[in-house]
Scaffold this motif. Structure first.
Motif, PDB file in Angstrom:
ATOM      1  N   LYS A  73       9.121  -0.021   2.611  1.00 42.49           N
ATOM      2  CA  LYS A  73       8.116   0.733   1.882  1.00 42.49           C
ATOM      3  C   LYS A  73       8.159   2.232   2.198  1.00 42.49           C
ATOM      4  CE  LYS A  73       4.878  -3.146   1.471  1.00 42.49           C
ATOM      5  NZ  LYS A  73       3.504  -3.613   1.731  1.00 42.49           N
ATOM      6  N   ILE A  74       9.194   2.659   2.881  1.00 39.01           N
ATOM      7  CA  ILE A  74       9.324   4.082   3.205  1.00 39.01           C
ATOM      8  C   ILE A  74       9.440   4.885   1.917  1.00 39.01           C
ATOM      9  CG2 ILE A  74      11.848   3.984   3.427  1.00 39.01           C
ATOM     10  CD1 ILE A  74      11.595   6.046   5.699  1.00 39.01           C
ATOM     11  N   SER A  75       8.765   6.015   1.844  1.00 37.26           N
ATOM     12  CA  SER A  75       8.752   6.815   0.615  1.00 37.26           C
ATOM     13  C   SER A  75      10.016   7.665   0.500  1.00 37.26           C
ATOM     14  CB  SER A  75       7.527   7.729   0.595  1.00 37.26           C
ATOM     15  OG  SER A  75       7.590   8.684   1.634  1.00 37.26           O
ATOM     16  N   LEU A  76      10.306   8.046  -0.730  1.00 40.62           N
ATOM     17  CA  LEU A  76      11.465   8.897  -0.982  1.00 40.62           C
ATOM     18  C   LEU A  76      11.330  10.232  -0.264  1.00 40.62           C
ATOM     19  CD1 LEU A  76      14.095   9.609  -2.478  1.00 40.62           C
ATOM     20  CD2 LEU A  76      12.685  10.328  -4.423  1.00 40.62           C
ATOM     21  N   SER A  77      10.127  10.794  -0.255  1.00 43.96           N
ATOM     22  CA  SER A  77       9.925  12.090   0.396  1.00 43.96           C
ATOM     23  C   SER A  77      10.185  12.004   1.893  1.00 43.96           C
ATOM     24  CB  SER A  77       8.511  12.600   0.136  1.00 43.96           C
ATOM     25  OG  SER A  77       7.546  11.666   0.590  1.00 43.96           O
ATOM     26  N   THR A  78       9.806  10.886   2.522  1.00 47.43           N
ATOM     27  CA  THR A  78      10.060  10.723   3.949  1.00 47.43           C
ATOM     28  C   THR A  78      11.554  10.643   4.228  1.00 47.43           C
ATOM     29  OG1 THR A  78       7.946   9.574   4.242  1.00 47.43           O
ATOM     30  CG2 THR A  78       9.605   9.272   5.955  1.00 47.43           C
ATOM     31  N   VAL A  79      12.278   9.906   3.378  1.00 46.14           N
ATOM     32  CA  VAL A  79      13.731   9.794   3.552  1.00 46.14           C
ATOM     33  C   VAL A  79      14.392  11.160   3.414  1.00 46.14           C
ATOM     34  CG1 VAL A  79      15.836   8.801   2.578  1.00 46.14           C
ATOM     35  CG2 VAL A  79      13.780   7.399   2.785  1.00 46.14           C
ATOM     36  N   LEU A  80      13.945  11.942   2.438  1.00 47.36           N
ATOM     37  CA  LEU A  80      14.542  13.261   2.228  1.00 47.36           C
ATOM     38  C   LEU A  80      14.227  14.200   3.382  1.00 47.36           C
ATOM     39  CD1 LEU A  80      13.914  13.776  -1.594  1.00 47.36           C
ATOM     40  CD2 LEU A  80      16.035  13.109  -0.446  1.00 47.36           C
ATOM     41  N   VAL A  81      13.033  14.073   3.966  1.00 45.32           N
ATOM     42  CA  VAL A  81      12.695  14.886   5.135  1.00 45.32           C
ATOM     43  C   VAL A  81      13.661  14.586   6.276  1.00 45.32           C
ATOM     44  CG1 VAL A  81      10.970  15.238   6.951  1.00 45.32           C
ATOM     45  CG2 VAL A  81      10.277  15.218   4.558  1.00 45.32           C
ATOM     46  N   ILE A  82      13.941  13.316   6.495  1.00 43.20           N
ATOM     47  CA  ILE A  82      14.866  12.930   7.571  1.00 43.20           C
ATOM     48  C   ILE A  82      16.269  13.442   7.280  1.00 43.20           C
ATOM     49  CG2 ILE A  82      15.936  10.955   8.720  1.00 43.20           C
ATOM     50  CD1 ILE A  82      13.317   9.415   8.223  1.00 43.20           C
ATOM     51  N   LEU A  83      16.738  13.268   6.037  1.00 46.52           N
ATOM     52  CA  LEU A  83      18.095  13.688   5.674  1.00 46.52           C
ATOM     53  C   LEU A  83      18.277  15.192   5.838  1.00 46.52           C
ATOM     54  CD1 LEU A  83      20.892  13.270   4.411  1.00 46.52           C
ATOM     55  CD2 LEU A  83      19.789  13.413   2.152  1.00 46.52           C
TER      56      LEU A  83
END
Length: 756
Positions: A73-83
């Motif tokens: 359920k991780i959000s797209l914005s969270t993934v992009l922050v990590i990347l």
């Protein structure tokens, strides 16, 4: 690779040239071989120097990694922050990787360094503060301590960095090279410029949807400057309402004045996110605001700002754009200032479509300039500008009405040298002279007036202040250019002037003498002499021509029309806090007549007038007001006083100034000009109630624009100066509001401490 291809080319060329030399085709063969070899060179993406490409992995691989290590359920914005946190910090990844491999004696191999833990902590803090859901990871037990959670997250970041090939070592532990900053060129978004209105805003159209009407071949591709990044080949789309035919663009709307009319109006949208500043150049509002702030804070010319921006931003980007020019900067200034001032009025400026930039500034001042009155300062009141009315004063340290606070506490006031009193005035003292009559309790207010000597050029013809028809070399307005442009420019001479001169044959000697005295080389020498504090022995002594503040300015007569005249000064009215109330240009002099007319324009009613009006030549203005009969109206509401700097000397020679214009009398005759205050130790002391030097301080700042303003036409001068004073007033009021908020917060904190 390139060297090898060149070597092969040379060998092939030499061999074939020997074979076909007899045919006489060696030159053609050389060209042909080079074309073949250049075609064989592989074409690759040109990476900017000092950068590495963006990680090249498939979306499937990346999504699988995220699914294995983080919640589904991780959000797209969270993934992009990590990347992007990994791609933006190659130096930290270098430091972290270096500790994972032992190269020197005494080093220990560390699988998880403090560098990676620090990055993990920063990312998690950002996610927890800004994202709607906290970071959840797989294979991490619930209820884990924060430090253990950071450690687990750090291991996942380390694994992701290696998966993205953001690791300077290979699988054998050999250093392949230091990580370089990651280029984001390949993932730059595509920007398009289109209207920000969803539907037609004409009332009769009922918010009709807009159609994209530009043909594909006609869609402009422009340069966009956004967040200091330059984007090439940005598409500009135009919307159109099929009902009313109004056209919608990113920064304005274009509509016909009437049905079936060929005249169109242009609406400058205050809500625009992007502004057009050139034929194929658009900028975001951050850029245009930067231009406005840069010119305001640094007294920068458009040329200086263009050079600064090109050296700071454009120079470090690999784009096709050739950099901004002073014309781009001026256009950005005009477009942004129009929207800044129009927003204060709550309206979008509407002008005729197709106007040149010089016409836009004229029309903008006509619609938004309010004859020089600054809207934000209208009705302004603050603790520096207003004080509660006092009927009597508890200050009486001198019986001399000419004694002033801060000067005469410890010594006697110099005697009046000129015993002639003003006609109709009594020489007897009276404590009521400086008092403002107020039957009811109210706040006492003051305005300060002063002028600064500079102004734009205008028509050289006598008593004409119209803008020049030709700002580059012209001396007449359009009317007088038509009437006198072909005749000799010496006054009274009606002979035809000789081509490429401004004089007839009879007056050529005067014209040549004028040219000799006004060449650039000669004028620069004059400027150096004027800046010098002393003359050399062989140079003639220079006499000062400073105009005393208490004397009328002499009328200057010119014998020729060889050069345009200039407005004498800019007069400003300020509140004691520094907020600008109004400004005006005076054509010939800072005369009492001009000052009274200015005051009548700004304060047309008795209710709007301040209680005290501080002017460096208040005695002259008061004398003129009494003589002209206007004092009967003004005496009911206001008093004229001289600022402290000029009063000290002028009270010795002028009875009217000595008796009526004291800015802070020690005899208690003006209880509202001297107030009681306390120092930081709680000790009481008396001080002047108002800052009478506000205009002097404003003019010191305004003088920094003189070199810019002198080169402007009247229209550009009016708009530029009005914008600067308008913006300055906004800054003053914002600082006051910020200071009040800080004081309120301090009071709340003190109250909370007391309650504890």
């Amino acid at each position: 690779m390139m060297v090898l291809l060149v070597y092969i080319s040379n060998q092939v060329q030499e061999a074939l040239s020997r074979l076909l030399l007899a045919a006489g085709h060696s030159g053609l063969l050389t060209v042909w071989i080079w074309m073949i070899m250049l075609a064989l060179i592989p074409v690759t993406y040109a990476m900017p120097a000092g950068e590495s490409p963006f990680p090249d992995i498939t979306f499937k691989e990346f999504s699988q990694f995220i699914g294995q290590h983080f919640s589904s359920k991780i959000s797209l914005s969270t993934v992009l922050v990590i990347l992007f946190s990994l791609t933006e910090n190659p130096d930290l990844l270098n430091l972290h990787a270096r500790q994972q491999y032992v190269q020197c004696a005494g080093e220990n191999q560390i699988a998880l360094s403090g560098w990676m833990k620090g990055l993990a902590r920063a990312i998690k803090q950002s996610i927890d503060q800004n994202q709607r859901k906290p970071l959840k990871m797989k294979n991490v037990a619930k209820g884990m301590e924060e430090e253990e959670e950071i450690t687990a997250f750090s291991f996942k970041l380390d694994a992701l960095a290696k998966h993205l090939d953001l690791h300077p070592y290979n699988e054998q532990g050999q250093l392949e090279g230091k990580l370089l900053p990651v280029s984001h060129k390949l993932i730059q978004p595509v920007h398009v410029l289109c209207p920000n209105s969803m539907g037609c805003e004409t009332a009769n159209c009922n918010s009709r949807s807009l159609l994209q009407k530009t043909r594909t071949r006609d869609i402009p591709q422009v340069t966009l400057i956004k967040d200091s990044v330059i984007y090439d080949d940005v598409f500009v789309f135009t919307g159109e309402c099929p009902t009313c035919k109004t056209k919608y663009l990113a920064d304005h709307e274009r509509a016909a004045e009437a049905v079936e009319s060929r005249q169109y109006n242009k609406v400058y949208l205050n809500s625009a996110r992007y502004l057009k500043i050139g034929q194929s150049v658009w900028v975001d509002r951050a850029f245009s605001c930067g231009v406005l702030n840069g010119i305001y804070n640094f007294h920068a010319s458009t040329s200086a700002y263009a050079e600064y921006w090109n050296n700071s931003v454009w120079k470090h980007q690999s784009v096709n754009f050739k950099g901004i020019t002073r014309r781009h900067v001026w256009q950005a200034f005009v477009q942004e200032s129009i929207r800044t001032i129009a927003s204060a009025y709550g309206t979008d400026l509407t002008l005729r479509d197709g106007l040149a930039i010089d016409e836009i500034t004229k029309e903008a001042f006509e619609h938004l300039g309010q004859n020089g009155i600054i809207l934000p300062a209208r009705g302004h009141h603050c603790s520096e500008c207003t004080h509660p009315y006092k009927r009597t004063s508890d200050l009486r340290t001198s019986n001399d009405p000419a004694a002033t606070l801060g000067v005469d506490e410890d010594h006697d006031v110099p005697a009046l040298q000129n015993t002639n009193t003003f006609a109709g005035q009594s020489s007897s003292g009276g404590s009521e002279r400086m008092e403002v009559d107020s039957p009811v309790a109210k706040d006492v207010t003051m305005c300060v007036i002063d002028g600064i000597v500079f102004g734009p050029p205008h028509c050289a013809y006598d008593n004409c202040t119209t803008e020049l028809a030709n700002a580059r070399g012209g001396v007449f307005c359009a009317l007088h250019e038509q009437e006198h442009g072909a005749t000799c420019y010496v006054k009274g001479c009606m002979n035809q002037k000789i081509a490429r001169t401004k004089a007839c044959q009879e007056h050529q000697a005067i014209w040549k003498r004028y040219l000799s005295n006004h060449t650039r080389k000669q004028l620069s020498g004059f400027r150096r002499m004027l800046r010098s504090s002393e003359n050399q022995p062989w140079q003639p002594a220079t006499e000062s021509s400073a105009q005393p503040h208490d004397q009328p300015a002499p009328e200057v007569h010119y014998a020729t029309y060889f050069m345009p005249r200039r407005f004498y000064c800019v007069e400003t009215i300020c509140a004691p806090c520094g907020a600008v109330i109004a400004w005006a240009k005076f054509a010939n002099s800072e005369s009492p007549t001009n000052i009274m007319q200015f005051l009548e324009t700004v304060y047309p009613t008795e209710e709007s007038r301040p209680d005290y009006i501080c002017i460096d030549k208040a005695c002259l203005v008061l004398s003129h007001s009494i003589a002209s009969g206007s004092w009967e109206r003004w005496s009911r509401t206001s008093r004229f006083i001289v600022d402290a700097y000029h009063y000290i000397n002028h009270r010795v020679t002028d009875y009217l100034c000595r008796t009526w214009c004291n800015p802070a009398p020690l005899d208690g005759s003006a209880p509202n000009l001297v107030i009681l205050d306390y120092d930081k130790h709680g000790q009481p002391y008396y001080k002047r109630a108002f800052n009478t030097q506000a205009c002097e301080q404003l003019n010191a700042w305004l003088g920094g624009f003189e070199s810019i303003l002198r080169k402007m036409t009247v229209g550009n001068f009016n708009w530029f100066l009005h914008t600067m004073l308008f913006y300055h007033t906004q800054m003053v009021l914002e600082k006051q509001e910020s200071s009040r908020s800080d004081d309120d917060n301090d009071s709340d904190n003190d109250s909370a401490d007391d309650s504890d």
